[in-house]
Design an enzyme around this catalytic site. Structure first.
Site, PDB file in Angstrom:
ATOM      1  N   HIS A  94     -17.732  22.328 -28.709  1.00  0.00           N
ATOM      2  CA  HIS A  94     -16.592  22.187 -28.011  1.00  0.00           C
ATOM      3  C   HIS A  94     -15.780  20.939 -28.330  1.00  0.00           C
ATOM      4  O   HIS A  94     -14.457  20.944 -28.663  1.00  0.00           O
ATOM      5  CB  HIS A  94     -16.852  22.381 -26.643  1.00  0.00           C
ATOM      6  CG  HIS A  94     -15.609  21.746 -25.852  1.00  0.00           C
ATOM      7  ND1 HIS A  94     -14.850  22.774 -25.075  1.00  0.00           N
ATOM      8  CD2 HIS A  94     -15.195  20.524 -25.241  1.00  0.00           C
ATOM      9  CE1 HIS A  94     -13.977  22.165 -24.517  1.00  0.00           C
ATOM     10  NE2 HIS A  94     -13.928  20.706 -24.358  1.00  0.00           N
ATOM     11  N   GLU A  95     -16.535  19.610 -28.641  1.00  0.00           N
ATOM     12  CA  GLU A  95     -15.770  18.486 -28.924  1.00  0.00           C
ATOM     13  C   GLU A  95     -15.389  18.472 -30.151  1.00  0.00           C
ATOM     14  O   GLU A  95     -14.377  17.947 -30.377  1.00  0.00           O
ATOM     15  CB  GLU A  95     -16.919  17.428 -28.692  1.00  0.00           C
ATOM     16  CG  GLU A  95     -17.338  17.121 -27.245  1.00  0.00           C
ATOM     17  CD  GLU A  95     -16.262  17.088 -26.382  1.00  0.00           C
ATOM     18  OE1 GLU A  95     -14.989  16.569 -26.613  1.00  0.00           O
ATOM     19  OE2 GLU A  95     -16.543  17.249 -25.115  1.00  0.00           O
ATOM     20  N   HIS A  98     -12.078  19.952 -30.466  1.00  0.00           N
ATOM     21  CA  HIS A  98     -10.793  19.216 -30.304  1.00  0.00           C
ATOM     22  C   HIS A  98     -10.693  18.358 -31.644  1.00  0.00           C
ATOM     23  O   HIS A  98      -9.331  18.325 -31.980  1.00  0.00           O
ATOM     24  CB  HIS A  98     -11.064  17.935 -29.208  1.00  0.00           C
ATOM     25  CG  HIS A  98     -11.349  18.464 -27.952  1.00  0.00           C
ATOM     26  ND1 HIS A  98     -10.115  19.183 -27.467  1.00  0.00           N
ATOM     27  CD2 HIS A  98     -12.106  18.434 -26.951  1.00  0.00           C
ATOM     28  CE1 HIS A  98     -10.207  19.528 -26.050  1.00  0.00           C
ATOM     29  NE2 HIS A  98     -11.710  19.143 -25.816  1.00  0.00           N
ATOM     30  N   HIS A 102      -6.919  18.663 -33.566  1.00  0.00           N
ATOM     31  CA  HIS A 102      -6.253  17.224 -34.099  1.00  0.00           C
ATOM     32  C   HIS A 102      -5.940  17.393 -35.653  1.00  0.00           C
ATOM     33  O   HIS A 102      -4.625  17.090 -36.059  1.00  0.00           O
ATOM     34  CB  HIS A 102      -7.131  16.145 -33.988  1.00  0.00           C
ATOM     35  CG  HIS A 102      -6.680  14.727 -34.163  1.00  0.00           C
ATOM     36  ND1 HIS A 102      -7.280  13.351 -34.518  1.00  0.00           N
ATOM     37  CD2 HIS A 102      -5.029  14.362 -34.390  1.00  0.00           C
ATOM     38  CE1 HIS A 102      -6.234  12.766 -34.549  1.00  0.00           C
ATOM     39  NE2 HIS A 102      -4.821  13.094 -34.591  1.00  0.00           N
TER      40      HIS A 102
END
Length: 223
Positions: A94-95, A98, A102
């Protein structure tokens, strides 16, 4: 009416948070057959997306996992970084979702990032402005209006966070499945864990909207 609504939101928030904690405890016991740690999962996902300028690091604490776009680091809590279970895989992926956002200039993430500097300055004293505005509502109503405008930025941030978090989870789950990183049972566990994690942001957004409407009603009914 507001107190009743606030109480209901607090109750729902407690339920979701408690449910999330239980889910992660459950899936922390579901060990990965591939034997990979959360850090290794994260590094592979970044590599598969051609991202070479993001580092995966360990950060102290529990549920402190986050992606920092400023220094391009995926920060995983110690448990997620080292452990080899479905919960750790879900959080790590999940991280990294991100980080992929980006790298691909995902519009909702960019919008949220633009609000961070504003909120970092205003969040520490917005509540004092609102309280002062309520106390001085009859003599200096502009103070409450100022607080409402600042708090509205916080509400917008919580709303924008929803598509950002859901998209990161969708990217994570799609990658885990397409690369056959998890068994079907592990994949289901990761999906369930991220589902409950996302619901905490939904509750937070609803609470922020309700609070904003409460202050607006006070301002509108000041006379």
């Amino acid at each position: 009416m507001y107190l009743i609504l606030a109480g209901l939101i607090m109750l729902v928030s407690w339920f979701v948070s408690n449910r999330l904690k239980n889910k992660f405890e459950l899936y922390s016991k579901l060990h990965l057959q591939n034997g990979m740690s959360g850090a290794e999962i994260a590094e592979k996902m970044l590599a598969d997306h051609g991202i070479t300028d993001v580092k995966v690091i360990s950060t102290p604490g529990q549920l402190t996992d986050h992606y920092n776009p400023m220094d391009k680091t995926v920060n995983l809590s110690e448990a997620v970084y080292n452990q080899r279970n479905a919960a750790a895989a879900a959080v790590a992926a999940h991280e990294c979702g991100h980080a992929v956002q980006h790298a691909t200039a995902y519009s909702w993430l960019e919008m949220r990032s633009k609000l961070v500097p504003i909120l970092s300055v205003t969040s520490s004293y917005v509540q004092w402005i609102l309280i002062g505005g309520i106390l001085l509502i009859n003599t200096f109503p502009a103070l409450l209006l100022m607080g409402i405008i600042i708090f509205a930025a916080t509400t917008v941030f919580s709303i924008i966070t929803l598509p950002v978090e859901y998209d990161a989870s969708n990217r994570a789950l799609a990658w885990l499945e397409n690369k056959n990183m998890l068994t079907s049972q592990e994949q289901d566990g990761a999906k369930d864990a991220l589902k409950w994690a996302a619901r905490t942001y939904v509750v937070a957004a609803i609470g922020s909207i309700a609070t904003l409407l409460y202050y607006i009603m006070i301002y509108m009914n000041r006379r």
